[in-house]
Design a protein around this motif. Structure first.
Motif, mmCIF file in Angstrom:
data_model
loop_
_atom_site.group_PDB
_atom_site.id
_atom_site.type_symbol
_atom_site.label_atom_id
_atom_site.label_comp_id
_atom_site.label_asym_id
_atom_site.label_seq_id
_atom_site.Cartn_x
_atom_site.Cartn_y
_atom_site.Cartn_z
ATOM 1 N N GLN A 17 -38.556 -70.753 -35.763
ATOM 2 C CA GLN A 17 -37.662 -71.570 -36.575
ATOM 3 C C GLN A 17 -36.496 -70.772 -37.140
ATOM 4 N N ALA A 18 -36.444 -69.477 -36.854
ATOM 5 C CA ALA A 18 -35.335 -68.643 -37.301
ATOM 6 C C ALA A 18 -34.171 -68.665 -36.314
ATOM 7 N N ALA A 19 -34.302 -69.406 -35.214
ATOM 8 C CA ALA A 19 -33.218 -69.501 -34.227
ATOM 9 C C ALA A 19 -32.018 -70.218 -34.847
ATOM 10 N N ARG A 20 -30.865 -70.017 -34.257
ATOM 11 C CA ARG A 20 -29.636 -70.630 -34.771
ATOM 12 C C ARG A 20 -29.571 -72.111 -34.438
ATOM 13 N N SER A 21 -28.934 -72.842 -35.311
ATOM 14 C CA SER A 21 -28.736 -74.275 -35.116
ATOM 15 C C SER A 21 -27.589 -74.501 -34.127
ATOM 16 N N VAL A 22 -27.800 -75.402 -33.153
ATOM 17 C CA VAL A 22 -26.735 -75.741 -32.209
ATOM 18 C C VAL A 22 -26.252 -77.174 -32.429
ATOM 19 N N ALA A 23 -27.026 -77.970 -33.136
ATOM 20 C CA ALA A 23 -26.617 -79.329 -33.504
ATOM 21 C C ALA A 23 -27.314 -79.661 -34.812
ATOM 22 N N SER A 24 -26.587 -80.305 -35.701
ATOM 23 C CA SER A 24 -27.213 -80.653 -36.974
ATOM 24 C C SER A 24 -26.795 -82.041 -37.408
ATOM 25 N N HIS A 25 -27.746 -82.731 -37.980
ATOM 26 C CA HIS A 25 -27.511 -84.050 -38.555
ATOM 27 C C HIS A 25 -28.281 -84.118 -39.872
ATOM 28 N N PRO A 26 -27.821 -83.368 -40.884
ATOM 29 C CA PRO A 26 -28.533 -83.332 -42.156
ATOM 30 C C PRO A 26 -28.635 -84.707 -42.811
ATOM 31 N N GLU A 27 -27.674 -85.588 -42.540
ATOM 32 C CA GLU A 27 -27.752 -86.931 -43.099
ATOM 33 C C GLU A 27 -28.932 -87.714 -42.524
ATOM 34 N N GLN A 28 -29.398 -87.300 -41.329
ATOM 35 C CA GLN A 28 -30.572 -87.907 -40.704
ATOM 36 C C GLN A 28 -31.813 -87.031 -40.878
ATOM 37 N N GLY A 29 -31.620 -85.810 -41.365
ATOM 38 C CA GLY A 29 -32.741 -84.932 -41.671
ATOM 39 C C GLY A 29 -33.251 -84.085 -40.526
ATOM 40 N N TRP A 30 -32.388 -83.709 -39.546
ATOM 41 C CA TRP A 30 -32.867 -82.871 -38.449
ATOM 42 C C TRP A 30 -31.789 -81.929 -37.944
#
Length: 65
Positions: A17-30
């Motif tokens: 889970q320490a890998a870098r984020s390549v897509a984020s949708h914090p408004e959807q929670g993922w």
């Protein structure tokens, strides 16, 4: 799959889970990490092979008087 230097940890590694984020949708929670892990805001995750990791958020403590 990972193009970062140094390379991000693989999905099966304990620190995956320490890998870098390549897509984020914090408004959807993922967030999608570069190793294929789909990470949810409740700390649960879906691994690339379809396995589910239950949320591991610490339990809330209740104050007593």
């Amino acid at each position: 799959m990972c193009q970062h230097q140094p390379e991000c940890p693989a999905a099966r590694c304990p620190d995956g889970q320490a890998a870098r984020s390549v897509a984020s949708h914090p408004e959807q929670g993922w967030w999608l990490l570069c190793n294929g892990i789909l990470l949810f805001e409740d700390t649960g995750s879906l691994l690339p092979d379809g396995r589910v990791t239950a949320p591991h958020r610490p339990a809330a403590t209740v104050a007593t008087s």
